[in-house]
Write a protein that holds these residues in place. Structure first.
Motif, PDB file in Angstrom:
ATOM      1  N   MET A 498       0.488  -1.217  -0.463  1.00  9.08           N
ATOM      2  CA  MET A 498      -0.018   0.343   0.204  1.00  9.08           C
ATOM      3  C   MET A 498       0.931   1.186   0.126  1.00  9.08           C
ATOM      4  O   MET A 498       1.920   1.191   0.108  1.00  9.08           O
ATOM      5  CB  MET A 498      -0.639   0.058   1.747  1.00  9.08           C
ATOM      6  CG  MET A 498      -0.265  -0.210   2.710  1.00  9.08           C
ATOM      7  SD  MET A 498      -1.409  -0.154   3.927  1.00  9.08           S
ATOM      8  CE  MET A 498      -2.591  -1.948   3.764  1.00  9.08           C
ATOM      9  N   LYS A 499       0.470   2.677   0.319  1.00  7.79           N
ATOM     10  CA  LYS A 499       1.382   3.355  -0.073  1.00  7.79           C
ATOM     11  C   LYS A 499       0.287   4.799   0.502  1.00  7.79           C
ATOM     12  O   LYS A 499      -1.155   4.720   0.334  1.00  7.79           O
ATOM     13  CB  LYS A 499       1.307   3.820  -1.997  1.00  7.79           C
ATOM     14  CG  LYS A 499       2.533   5.230  -2.132  1.00  7.79           C
ATOM     15  CD  LYS A 499       3.099   5.617  -3.242  1.00  7.79           C
ATOM     16  CE  LYS A 499       3.475   6.271  -3.420  1.00  7.79           C
ATOM     17  NZ  LYS A 499       3.891   6.460  -4.939  1.00  7.79           N
ATOM     18  N   ALA A 500       1.049   5.533   0.906  1.00 10.32           N
ATOM     19  CA  ALA A 500       0.954   6.366   1.499  1.00 10.32           C
ATOM     20  C   ALA A 500      -0.202   7.474   0.873  1.00 10.32           C
ATOM     21  O   ALA A 500      -0.076   7.620  -0.407  1.00 10.32           O
ATOM     22  CB  ALA A 500       1.995   7.318   2.262  1.00 10.32           C
ATOM     23  N   GLY A 501      -1.258   7.763   1.394  1.00  6.30           N
ATOM     24  CA  GLY A 501      -2.689   8.909   1.212  1.00  6.30           C
ATOM     25  C   GLY A 501      -3.706   8.354   0.006  1.00  6.30           C
ATOM     26  O   GLY A 501      -4.161   8.928  -0.868  1.00  6.30           O
ATOM     27  N   SER A 502      -3.251   6.744  -0.925  1.00  8.33           N
ATOM     28  CA  SER A 502      -4.382   5.925  -1.460  1.00  8.33           C
ATOM     29  C   SER A 502      -4.519   4.864  -0.312  1.00  8.33           C
ATOM     30  O   SER A 502      -4.471   3.704   0.674  1.00  8.33           O
ATOM     31  CB  SER A 502      -3.542   5.173  -2.376  1.00  8.33           C
ATOM     32  OG  SER A 502      -4.041   4.157  -3.300  1.00  8.33           O
ATOM     33  N   LYS A 503      -6.078   4.833  -0.903  1.00 11.62           N
ATOM     34  CA  LYS A 503      -6.625   4.036  -0.305  1.00 11.62           C
ATOM     35  C   LYS A 503      -7.161   2.270  -0.896  1.00 11.62           C
ATOM     36  O   LYS A 503      -7.811   1.625  -0.905  1.00 11.62           O
ATOM     37  CB  LYS A 503      -8.507   4.000  -0.019  1.00 11.62           C
ATOM     38  CG  LYS A 503      -8.641   5.486   0.481  1.00 11.62           C
ATOM     39  CD  LYS A 503     -10.233   5.869   0.858  1.00 11.62           C
ATOM     40  CE  LYS A 503     -10.555   6.976   0.912  1.00 11.62           C
ATOM     41  NZ  LYS A 503     -11.506   6.880   1.636  1.00 11.62           N
ATOM     42  N   GLN A 504      -5.950   2.504  -2.308  1.00 13.73           N
ATOM     43  CA  GLN A 504      -6.083   0.839  -2.327  1.00 13.73           C
ATOM     44  C   GLN A 504      -4.595  -0.042  -1.972  1.00 13.73           C
ATOM     45  O   GLN A 504      -4.098   0.762  -1.800  1.00 13.73           O
ATOM     46  CB  GLN A 504      -5.309   1.079  -3.814  1.00 13.73           C
ATOM     47  CG  GLN A 504      -7.113   2.514  -4.645  1.00 13.73           C
ATOM     48  CD  GLN A 504      -8.495   1.314  -5.238  1.00 13.73           C
ATOM     49  OE1 GLN A 504      -8.054   0.041  -4.858  1.00 13.73           O
ATOM     50  NE2 GLN A 504      -9.451   2.546  -4.426  1.00 13.73           N
ATOM     51  N   ALA A 505      -5.024  -1.297  -2.049  1.00 11.78           N
ATOM     52  CA  ALA A 505      -4.196  -2.329  -1.157  1.00 11.78           C
ATOM     53  C   ALA A 505      -3.754  -3.014  -2.271  1.00 11.78           C
ATOM     54  O   ALA A 505      -4.953  -3.312  -2.899  1.00 11.78           O
ATOM     55  CB  ALA A 505      -3.855  -2.328   0.145  1.00 11.78           C
ATOM     56  N   VAL A 506      -2.614  -3.675  -2.638  1.00  7.38           N
ATOM     57  CA  VAL A 506      -3.033  -4.862  -2.869  1.00  7.38           C
ATOM     58  C   VAL A 506      -2.131  -6.121  -2.513  1.00  7.38           C
ATOM     59  O   VAL A 506      -1.177  -6.027  -1.043  1.00  7.38           O
ATOM     60  CB  VAL A 506      -1.483  -5.419  -3.666  1.00  7.38           C
ATOM     61  CG1 VAL A 506      -1.558  -6.060  -4.617  1.00  7.38           C
ATOM     62  CG2 VAL A 506      -1.864  -3.975  -5.205  1.00  7.38           C
ATOM     63  N   ARG A 507      -3.165  -6.841  -2.395  1.00  6.33           N
ATOM     64  CA  ARG A 507      -2.873  -8.330  -1.310  1.00  6.33           C
ATOM     65  C   ARG A 507      -2.422  -9.504  -2.266  1.00  6.33           C
ATOM     66  O   ARG A 507      -2.786 -10.047  -3.198  1.00  6.33           O
ATOM     67  CB  ARG A 507      -3.820  -9.083  -0.619  1.00  6.33           C
ATOM     68  CG  ARG A 507      -4.621 -10.275   0.194  1.00  6.33           C
ATOM     69  CD  ARG A 507      -5.118 -10.919   0.402  1.00  6.33           C
ATOM     70  NE  ARG A 507      -5.553 -12.291   1.210  1.00  6.33           N
ATOM     71  CZ  ARG A 507      -5.616 -12.777   2.323  1.00  6.33           C
ATOM     72  NH1 ARG A 507      -5.619 -11.375   3.027  1.00  6.33           N
ATOM     73  NH2 ARG A 507      -6.195 -13.646   2.923  1.00  6.33           N
TER      74      ARG A 507
END
Length: 574
Positions: A498-507
């Motif tokens: 995940m990345k700061a400022g983003s609500k997207q994450a990868v699993r």
């Protein structure tokens, strides 16, 4: 750079805790539990105030008290002792527990410190490759022989009575340590009479009234017997007339079901008895999957809980069944379903704790409602943990210890387990401090250990942020991050990015990649990357709660795999 976790500080538990005694909420939320900040409760829990345990079931946990799980016989410390299908329990005033170690044909005791010793009983012979054989022999405690003892009760004088089931007798262990036969001649059958002239058939439970009267669940006779202070044995209810062909060419007398006048009432393999404060008998009517009430004064029988079908209770074979149809359902007591309720015990408030054997659960009956305290419906297992996630395998008996903890004879797992209140580690709420006092520091607790952090948690916009690095070190995560706010962390075969400022994450898991939508985006705060704790809890299966009064976040494993290493006094299961 330090990674922080975000957790709500609305002042209550992070997860929904809408259970209250008398409600129908099932605690088995293993796969369906959802976050619900709006329905959080105050920290009125057993860790602070014992009377609130009923409204805070998330604060109950199942832990191992004694027994390695190996079928055998060995005294010693709780982590070394061995049992063989224990099916009877009796709580002592000093906090110790008497255990009917049924297939070892012995009576055992475990004290508060977890030391197990044999109180009475020996066997014909044992060796590495044979099952111990019971017998019928009176005498001193260490020389006496039992054959599958189950239920136990003490009279006011301190004499211990035992339902010696496979010997078909009632035994007495007096205060001088001598075992005698109080009633029954050792032959399976039914006969009223005086003392050893009477006959029983697999008696499995016994209670002692204040006047010295004994009541016995005579299981395979399907009746409740009375032994008066002079030793005279009588039968209280009607005997069943049903005969069932349980396999081709094999028939047996079967129990029946009928409420009403005690003299006409019928049971089906009653297995456990307790006496309430009013002198009424509560019966685990196992074959009928019901909890029944005998009002001795009014000479009547009613059903307290359970509603299984007895549609196939015809009187004679071949179109008849041995037992009613079992099932599983919480809710209104008259509509609830059990499956082989075998052991029962009373709480101080008059509720009935039930070892629901074939559902592999511990249930609770109180004020017209039934709820599940612990275990997984119709799913056997052997796992300690938060009560709603723990697993049992054929729990056969329960007892309520003086401090309210529920002891469970987990028969097939050859162990004694506890359903006890979770307690915060010392120092989280200092002695003498008023609850609700606001301190500057936010505390982090993992299971029963207070985690000392070198990166101070902070509060921002109504949320608390905890250092992931500290949590990662405690829980065993692997973490990586970069100056541009990119975060990667993993646990076993699961990896997240995940990345700061983003609500997207990868699993990523075993080569499968999926995208996740976060409720709160990670962000940088004074050089720290913060990540919402609810995301970690949901993805990795941790139980997380915020305690306003202690200004603490409590993270617990749902299943206690690493409990010994994180501050428990109990070893992990073997």
């Amino acid at each position: 750079m330090t990674i922080l976790l975000a957790v709500s500080v609305l002042g209550m538990s992070i997860e929904s805790t809408g259970y209250a005694l008398g409600a129908t909420t099932d605690l088995n939320q293993r796969s369906t539990a959802k976050w619900d900040d709006k329905s959080m409760e105050r920290f009125e829990t057993p860790a602070v105030n014992w009377k609130w345990w009923k409204t805070g079931p998330q604060w109950y946990e199942v832990v191992h008290w004694a027994g390695t799980g190996v079928s055998g016989w060995k005294d010693g410390l709780k982590g070394e002792a061995e049992f063989r299908f224990p099916t009877g329990l009796m709580a002592e005033p000093d906090g110790s527990l008497l255990i009917a170690d049924t297939r070892n044909h012995r009576l055992r005791k475990v004290n508060e410190g977890g030391q197990v010793r044999t109180v009475a009983g020996t066997v014909a012979h044992t060796s590495a490759d044979t099952i111990p054989k019971g017998g019928l022999r009176d005498g001193g405690a260490s020389q006496a022989m039992f054959n599958e003892p189950v239920g136990m009760a003490k009279d006011k004088a301190g004499n211990l009575y035992i339902a010696d089931s496979a010997n078909h007798v009632i035994r007495k262990l007096d205060r001088d340590g001598r075992v005698t036969t109080a009633a029954g001649d050792g032959v399976a059958g039914w006969r009223d009479g005086s003392g050893t002239s009477a006959r029983f058939n697999q008696p499995r439970s016994i209670v002692a009234a204040n006047d010295g009267t004994l009541y016995v669940a005579d299981t395979l006779n399907h009746v409740i017997r009375r032994i008066d202070p002079k030793g005279n044995v009588s039968t209280l209810n009607a005997r069943s007339e049903r005969i069932v062909e349980y396999s081709p060419g094999a028939v047996a007398a079967a129990g029946d079901y009928l409420d009403g006048a005690l003299a006409q009432a019928r049971f089906n393999e009653p297995s456990s008895l307790v006496m309430n404060a009013d002198g009424q008998l509560i019966v685990a009517d196992t074959g009928n999957h019901r909890i029944r009430l005998i009002d001795v004064a009014k000479q009547s029988v009613t059903t307290l809980a359970g509603n299984s079908s007895t549609a196939n209770y015809s009187k004679h074979f071949p179109n008849a069944s041995l037992y009613a149809a079992g099932g599983y359902r919480d809710g209104k007591a008259s509509e609830a379903l059990f499956n082989g309720p075998t052991g029962i015990a009373l709480t101080d408030e008059g509720g009935v704790v039930v070892a629901d054997r074939w559902n592999h659960e511990i249930r609770y009956v109180y004020k017209g409602s039934v709820c599940t305290l612990s275990g997984q419906a119709e799913q056997s297992g052997d796992a300690d943990g938060v009560a709603s996630f723990a697993e049992f395998h054929e729990p056969a008996a329960v007892a309520v210890l003086p401090n309210g903890t529920i002891a469970v004879a987990d028969a097939f797992n050859n162990a004694i387990r506890l359903i006890r209140r979770y307690e915060l580690p010392q120092g989280v709420i200092p002695s003498g401090r008023e609850l609700g006092v606001k301190d500057k520091d936010i505390q982090l607790v993992y299971n029963r250990r207070l985690i000392k952090t070198d990166a101070a948690p902070v509060i921002q916009n109504g949320r608390t942020f905890l250092p992931l690095r500290v949590v990662a070190d405690t829980l065993g995560y692997k973490t990586e991050w970069s100056a541009d706010g990119q975060v990667r962390f993993s646990f076993g075969e699961i990896e997240f990015e995940m990345k700061a400022g983003s609500k997207q994450a990868v699993r990523r898991e075993h080569g499968t990649v999926s995208e996740l939508q976060l409720q709160d985006a990670p962000f940088v705060h004074e050089g720290h990357i913060v990540v919402p704790v609810r995301f970690v809890a949901e993805q990795f299966g941790f139980h997380v709660q915020w305690i306003t009064e202690a200004r603490a976040v409590v993270i617990r494993d749902q299943i206690y795999v690493r409990y010994a290493a994180t501050g428990s006094h109990f070893p992990p299961r073997r």
